[in-house]
Write an enzyme that holds these catalytic residues in place. Structure first.
Site, short mmCIF file in Angstrom:
data_model
loop_
_atom_site.label_atom_id
_atom_site.label_comp_id
_atom_site.label_asym_id
_atom_site.label_seq_id
_atom_site.Cartn_x
_atom_site.Cartn_y
_atom_site.Cartn_z
N GLY A 9 3.15 -14.79 4.98
CA GLY A 9 3.47 -13.78 5.98
C GLY A 9 3.85 -14.39 7.32
O GLY A 9 3.76 -15.61 7.51
N ASP A 31 -6.30 -12.44 -4.31
CA ASP A 31 -5.52 -11.21 -4.23
C ASP A 31 -6.36 -10.14 -3.54
O ASP A 31 -7.46 -9.80 -4.01
CB ASP A 31 -5.13 -10.76 -5.65
N LEU A 32 -5.88 -9.61 -2.44
CA LEU A 32 -6.66 -8.64 -1.68
C LEU A 32 -6.84 -7.31 -2.42
O LEU A 32 -7.65 -6.49 -1.98
CB LEU A 32 -6.04 -8.40 -0.30
N TYR A 56 -1.39 -5.24 3.38
CA TYR A 56 -0.35 -4.36 2.83
C TYR A 56 0.40 -3.83 4.03
O TYR A 56 -0.17 -3.12 4.86
CB TYR A 56 -1.01 -3.24 2.04
N THR A 57 1.68 -4.15 4.16
CA THR A 57 2.43 -3.81 5.37
C THR A 57 3.64 -2.90 5.12
O THR A 57 4.40 -2.65 6.05
CB THR A 57 2.92 -5.09 6.08
N THR A 96 -3.55 -3.07 13.96
CA THR A 96 -2.25 -2.54 14.37
C THR A 96 -2.37 -1.37 15.35
O THR A 96 -3.39 -0.66 15.37
CB THR A 96 -1.49 -2.06 13.12
N TYR A 120 -0.60 4.06 6.09
CA TYR A 120 -0.81 2.68 6.51
C TYR A 120 -1.82 2.61 7.65
O TYR A 120 -2.76 1.80 7.61
CB TYR A 120 0.52 2.08 6.95
#
Length: 280
Positions: A9, A31-32, A56-57, A96, A120
């Site tokens: 990322g 793996d998240l 996860y974006t 975020t 999100y």
């Protein structure tokens, strides 16, 4: 040794440049979508601090995959934080501006109540809550409008579109602070050092200055890259997306500067560096 979840990322890539001695776990190793495995990796490696730079974006896709987004952005960070609490090591986590509803004009403070507009944002808010409830000493760093020379982001999208168009419509009623991924990585490492020395954590904001709209940001991209592209301003309602976006993404970063000595970066300087890297 610092353990970093994430390898490819935007922020993780910059962390590898700034902290080559850290241990980085890619999706194959942790793996998240499997929070228990993430916690086990922390217990096995026993790092001095953990940075979660994975997430996860896919904001619009999350409207259809909210359950998966919540596991990756909510359950996994919570599992990581509980593992950190068990070892007595600090955890740093990137969040975020999307946890806010984007109302008003005043910059959001870390203590303001969250009210996400989309899946999100809800998944990221769940992660924040899980980390706070874990008992781990932590820093949650809310950032906005991340850009770099890597991966997918607004700067690279504008440059790609400008290759075939001489005019673009860009939203002008969403305002925030573009943030260079390199600056976020540097801030995380500085915070990690202070947490390892015993400083207490909390929730903080880190975003670029000055505030600007997406249209204004696009104009600067084209000006600094020497591309003759006309930016036509439009409202958010004229560019519908599956996920609602906040109009006000301004973040008040004062407490991070007061507590950790980290000032907001000038995104224009960061943009110049990114454009130079893309040209080499």
């Amino acid at each position: 040794m610092i353990l970093v979840f994430g390898k490819t990322g935007q922020v993780a890539t910059e962390l590898q440049r700034l902290a080559p001695g850290a241990r980085f776990l890619d999706r194959a190793e942790a793996d998240l979508s499997d929070p228990d495995t993430c916690a086990k990796r922390i217990a096995e490696i026993a790092p001095s601090a953990v940075i979660n730079a994975a997430a996860y974006t896919a904001v619009d896709k999350a409207e259809e995959e909210e359950a998966l987004a919540t596991v990756i952005n909510g359950d996994a960070p919570g599992a990581m934080a509980r593992a950190c609490a068990g070892l007595g090591v600090p955890m740093l986590h990137i969040s975020t501006d999307y946890v806010f509803d984007g109302s008003g004009w005043t910059p959001w403070r870390p203590t303001d109540p969250v009210a996400p507009l989309n899946a999100y944002g809800r998944s990221k808010a769940a992660g924040e809550t899980a980390i706070r409830d874990s008992g781990a000493r932590h820093v949650i760093l809310r950032c906005s409008w991340v850009f770099s020379a890597h991966g997918g982001n607004f700067v690279k999208t504008m440059l790609r579109l400008s290759e075939t168009r001489d005019a673009l419509k860009v939203v002008d009623d969403q305002v925030g602070g573009p943030t260079p991924a390199r600056a976020i990585a540097a801030a995380l490492l500085q915070i990690a050092r202070q947490l390892q020395e015993g400083r207490e954590g909390g929730t903080y904001h880190f975003a670029g200055r000055p505030m600007v709209s997406w249209a204004g940001f696009a104009r600067e991209v084209f000006a600094l890259s020497g591309r003759a592209v006309t930016v036509n301003e439009i409202d958010t309602r004229d560019y519908p997306t599956p996920a609602r976006r906040p109009l006000n993404s301004r973040l008040d970063c004062a407490t991070l500067e007061t507590d950790f000595g980290i000032a907001p970066p000038d995104w224009r300087a960061g943009l110049a560096e990114v454009l130079q890297e893309l040209q080499t």
